[in-house]
Write a protein that holds these residues in place. Structure first.
Motif, PDB file in Angstrom:
ATOM      1  N   ASN A 123       0.855  -1.194   0.000  1.00 61.24           N
ATOM      2  CA  ASN A 123       0.000   0.000   0.000  1.00 61.24           C
ATOM      3  C   ASN A 123       0.890   1.243   0.000  1.00 61.24           C
ATOM      4  N   GLU A 124       1.187   1.739  -1.184  1.00 63.75           N
ATOM      5  CA  GLU A 124       2.100   2.872  -1.318  1.00 63.75           C
ATOM      6  C   GLU A 124       1.517   4.145  -0.697  1.00 63.75           C
ATOM      7  N   GLU A 125       0.210   4.323  -0.791  1.00 65.28           N
ATOM      8  CA  GLU A 125      -0.421   5.525  -0.242  1.00 65.28           C
ATOM      9  C   GLU A 125      -0.283   5.549   1.283  1.00 65.28           C
ATOM     10  N   SER A 126      -0.529   4.397   1.911  1.00 61.17           N
ATOM     11  CA  SER A 126      -0.388   4.311   3.363  1.00 61.17           C
ATOM     12  C   SER A 126       1.067   4.501   3.778  1.00 61.17           C
ATOM     13  N   PHE A 127       1.983   3.970   2.980  1.00 55.37           N
ATOM     14  CA  PHE A 127       3.409   4.143   3.273  1.00 55.37           C
ATOM     15  C   PHE A 127       3.784   5.621   3.215  1.00 55.37           C
ATOM     16  N   SER A 128       3.312   6.313   2.193  1.00 60.77           N
ATOM     17  CA  SER A 128       3.594   7.742   2.046  1.00 60.77           C
ATOM     18  C   SER A 128       3.086   8.522   3.255  1.00 60.77           C
ATOM     19  N   HIS A 129       1.884   8.171   3.732  1.00 60.68           N
ATOM     20  CA  HIS A 129       1.325   8.848   4.905  1.00 60.68           C
ATOM     21  C   HIS A 129       2.188   8.588   6.141  1.00 60.68           C
ATOM     22  N   SER A 130       2.624   7.337   6.328  1.00 61.52           N
ATOM     23  CA  SER A 130       3.462   7.002   7.481  1.00 61.52           C
ATOM     24  C   SER A 130       4.786   7.755   7.439  1.00 61.52           C
ATOM     25  N   VAL A 131       5.377   7.877   6.244  1.00 61.54           N
ATOM     26  CA  VAL A 131       6.623   8.629   6.101  1.00 61.54           C
ATOM     27  C   VAL A 131       6.410  10.086   6.469  1.00 61.54           C
ATOM     28  N   GLY A 148       7.097   0.232  12.433  1.00 60.53           N
ATOM     29  CA  GLY A 148       6.720  -1.122  12.828  1.00 60.53           C
ATOM     30  C   GLY A 148       5.377  -1.502  12.232  1.00 60.53           C
ATOM     31  N   VAL A 149       5.188  -2.779  11.922  1.00 61.06           N
ATOM     32  CA  VAL A 149       3.902  -3.257  11.409  1.00 61.06           C
ATOM     33  C   VAL A 149       3.427  -4.437  12.261  1.00 61.06           C
ATOM     34  N   LYS A 150       2.136  -4.538  12.407  1.00 63.88           N
ATOM     35  CA  LYS A 150       1.547  -5.576  13.251  1.00 63.88           C
ATOM     36  C   LYS A 150       1.783  -6.957  12.639  1.00 63.88           C
ATOM     37  N   PRO A 151       2.274  -7.910  13.419  1.00 67.85           N
ATOM     38  CA  PRO A 151       2.526  -9.256  12.875  1.00 67.85           C
ATOM     39  C   PRO A 151       1.230  -9.922  12.421  1.00 67.85           C
ATOM     40  N   THR A 152       1.290 -10.625  11.324  1.00 67.78           N
ATOM     41  CA  THR A 152       0.145 -11.383  10.827  1.00 67.78           C
ATOM     42  C   THR A 152       0.357 -12.886  10.983  1.00 67.78           C
ATOM     43  N   TRP A 198       6.464  -6.055  14.104  1.00 66.49           N
ATOM     44  CA  TRP A 198       7.613  -6.388  13.270  1.00 66.49           C
ATOM     45  C   TRP A 198       8.477  -5.159  13.031  1.00 66.49           C
ATOM     46  N   ASN A 199       9.773  -5.349  13.046  1.00 71.70           N
ATOM     47  CA  ASN A 199      10.728  -4.292  12.719  1.00 71.70           C
ATOM     48  C   ASN A 199      10.941  -4.290  11.208  1.00 71.70           C
ATOM     49  N   THR A 200      10.470  -3.254  10.530  1.00 67.96           N
ATOM     50  CA  THR A 200      10.587  -3.207   9.065  1.00 67.96           C
ATOM     51  C   THR A 200      12.011  -2.899   8.603  1.00 67.96           C
ATOM     52  N   GLY A 201      12.843  -2.387   9.516  1.00 64.82           N
ATOM     53  CA  GLY A 201      14.181  -1.965   9.101  1.00 64.82           C
ATOM     54  C   GLY A 201      14.215  -0.570   8.524  1.00 64.82           C
ATOM     55  N   VAL A 202      13.051   0.072   8.391  1.00 67.08           N
ATOM     56  CA  VAL A 202      12.970   1.459   7.920  1.00 67.08           C
ATOM     57  C   VAL A 202      12.904   2.360   9.155  1.00 67.08           C
ATOM     58  N   PHE A 203      13.817   3.320   9.244  1.00 70.29           N
ATOM     59  CA  PHE A 203      13.722   4.254  10.364  1.00 70.29           C
ATOM     60  C   PHE A 203      13.991   5.680   9.885  1.00 70.29           C
ATOM     61  N   ILE A 204      13.481   6.633  10.685  1.00 67.38           N
ATOM     62  CA  ILE A 204      13.533   8.051  10.356  1.00 67.38           C
ATOM     63  C   ILE A 204      14.159   8.798  11.523  1.00 67.38           C
ATOM     64  N   THR A 205      14.995   9.771  11.228  1.00 67.04           N
ATOM     65  CA  THR A 205      15.618  10.574  12.263  1.00 67.04           C
ATOM     66  C   THR A 205      16.037  11.907  11.654  1.00 67.04           C
ATOM     67  N   PHE A 265      12.050   5.109  19.242  1.00 68.71           N
ATOM     68  CA  PHE A 265      10.594   4.989  19.263  1.00 68.71           C
ATOM     69  C   PHE A 265      10.151   4.151  18.062  1.00 68.71           C
ATOM     70  N   VAL A 266       8.943   3.634  18.153  1.00 65.17           N
ATOM     71  CA  VAL A 266       8.367   2.863  17.052  1.00 65.17           C
ATOM     72  C   VAL A 266       7.009   3.456  16.706  1.00 65.17           C
ATOM     73  N   MET A 267       6.735   3.557  15.420  1.00 65.97           N
ATOM     74  CA  MET A 267       5.446   4.061  14.954  1.00 65.97           C
ATOM     75  C   MET A 267       4.653   2.899  14.364  1.00 65.97           C
ATOM     76  N   LYS A 268       3.424   2.744  14.825  1.00 66.89           N
ATOM     77  CA  LYS A 268       2.551   1.711  14.264  1.00 66.89           C
ATOM     78  C   LYS A 268       2.190   2.083  12.827  1.00 66.89           C
ATOM     79  N   CYS A 269       2.454   1.178  11.902  1.00 67.06           N
ATOM     80  CA  CYS A 269       2.164   1.415  10.479  1.00 67.06           C
ATOM     81  C   CYS A 269       1.342   0.255   9.931  1.00 67.06           C
ATOM     82  N   ASP A 270       0.682   0.511   8.836  1.00 64.81           N
ATOM     83  CA  ASP A 270      -0.146  -0.516   8.202  1.00 64.81           C
ATOM     84  C   ASP A 270      -0.111  -0.309   6.694  1.00 64.81           C
ATOM     85  N   PHE A 271       1.026  -0.682   6.089  1.00 60.16           N
ATOM     86  CA  PHE A 271       1.138  -0.471   4.641  1.00 60.16           C
ATOM     87  C   PHE A 271       1.447  -1.761   3.880  1.00 60.16           C
TER      88      PHE A 271
END
Length: 363
Positions: A123-131, A148-152, A198-205, A265-271
């Motif tokens: 979901n690129e749109e959701s990813f863009s919003h999270s960024v 971070g994303v919720k484990p499935t 889950w740790n996506t490995g993507v982080f922002i600082t 910190f971790v941000m809950k994401c859903d992309f």
């Protein structure tokens, strides 16, 4: 998302991808493959994702000298001076330290997104919003913010983040703990608890805080350049890096910075995210066909076969009968057929044994 000139991206593209052997090979690892037959490789797809979110001149790619020509070939219009080529392999932390040094010199107030080059985002749109939300938070606070994303599923091949206290921003939590690749039973407990993502490995600082984090952890290596020669040129930077890079320890960015720093910190994401690192992960994240088989861009005839993941070359036809729960993967001079299970450790073992017994041409 509005494009902001203060936002930068560092794409990590130096991995060997051995857990997806034999399709991911030493000379052509997974980030340079069009794995799903979309017409774009994983590296190209990652670049496409970020060039929509920030200026293309603000994107940097870290890789090793073995893969620099592949990067140039797959992104022919990319500025060669934005490719940071490690003089020798020192894992991801030193390469991010170098990229941060380069970016901070251009813009001391830069915001930086660090991302792997080989992950799937549905979901690129959701990813863009999270960024956008993440950059807003990291630009105003001296933090390392992990997506971070919720484990499935109880995936043992992923890293897990335990959520701590909620921050002043909704969906952003202080990190309580990191756990890398737990046993399946622990992964199941983590998922059921609701406390772990889950740790996506993507982080922002922001660049200031990332610099401080490196200075707290690492020896004085690259940062000495600005004191020795504050007006150094691009060529002088490359020469200095070539001479001093070997002094860095061989550490991942996760271990060196994220797990050692205080303000993480971790941000809950859903992309719709997946790390395409293992065959088991490929099976779990893709839609299943008849018999719950996952056939990845391959021609096959299946009969009485279930729960398999199959990846064959374009010029092959696979006829498979009576197979249940297997990986069938062929590339070049290697055909792999093994139980799917938790395949990561098993495939690594095969790669090492094949290399010792038959030589580098098979890995």
């Amino acid at each position: 998302m509005e494009i902001n000139k203060k936002n930068y991206c560092v794409i990590l593209a130096g991995g060997r991808g051995r857990r997806l052997w034999p399709c991911s090979r030493e000379l052509y690892p997974k980030q340079f493959l069009d794995f799903f037959g979309t017409g774009r490789t994983l590296l190209q797809t990652t670049y496409d994702r970020f060039v929509k979110l920030l200026p293309k001149d603000n994107i940097y790619i870290c890789t090793c000298k073995d893969y620099v020509e592949l990067v140039k070939e797959q992104l022919p219009c990319f500025d060669e001076r934005k490719i940071l080529v490690e003089p020798l392999n020192r894992n991801t932390a030193p390469s991010v330290a170098w990229a941060n040094m380069r970016i901070k010199r251009i813009d001391p107030d830069a915001n930086i997104i660090v991302t792997p080059s080989d992950h799937l985002v549905l979901n690129e749109e959701s990813f863009s919003h999270s960024v956008e939300v993440g950059i807003s938070y990291a630009s105003e606070n001296d933090v390392l913010l992990v997506m971070g994303v919720k484990p499935t599923r109880p995936e043992p091949g992923y890293g897990y983040i335990q959520l701590g206290d909620l921050s002043c921003k909704p969906e952003v939590f202080r990190v309580k703990s990191f756990t890398e690749k737990p046993d399946r039973e622990f992964a199941k407990m983590f998922m059921e608890s609701g406390e772990f993502y889950w740790n996506t490995g993507v982080f922002i600082t922001n660049s200031r805080y990332l610099t401080q984090s490196f200075e707290d952890i690492f020896p004085s290596v690259l940062r000495n350049l600005k004191f020795e020669n504050p007006n150094y040129s691009y060529e002088e930077e490359l020469e200095y890096v070539a001479q001093n890079y070997p002094r860095y320890p061989n550490l991942s960015i996760d271990y060196a910075i994220l797990e050692q720093s205080k303000n993480v910190f971790v941000m809950k994401c859903d992309f719709g995210w997946a790390d395409l690192g293992t065959w088991h992960a490929i099976y779990e994240c893709m839609s299943k066909g008849e018999g719950d088989n996952v056939v990845v861009n391959s021609n096959v005839m299946l009969e009485d076969s279930h729960n398999n993941v199959i990846k064959l070359p374009k010029d092959r036809l696979g006829v498979i009968n009576g197979l249940d729960g297997y990986i069938v993967a062929e590339e070049g001079n290697v055909l792999l057929i093994c139980k799917k299970g938790d395949s990561s450790a098993m495939v690594r073992k095969y790669v090492n044994e094949v290399q010792m017994k038959y030589g580098d041409e098979f890995v």
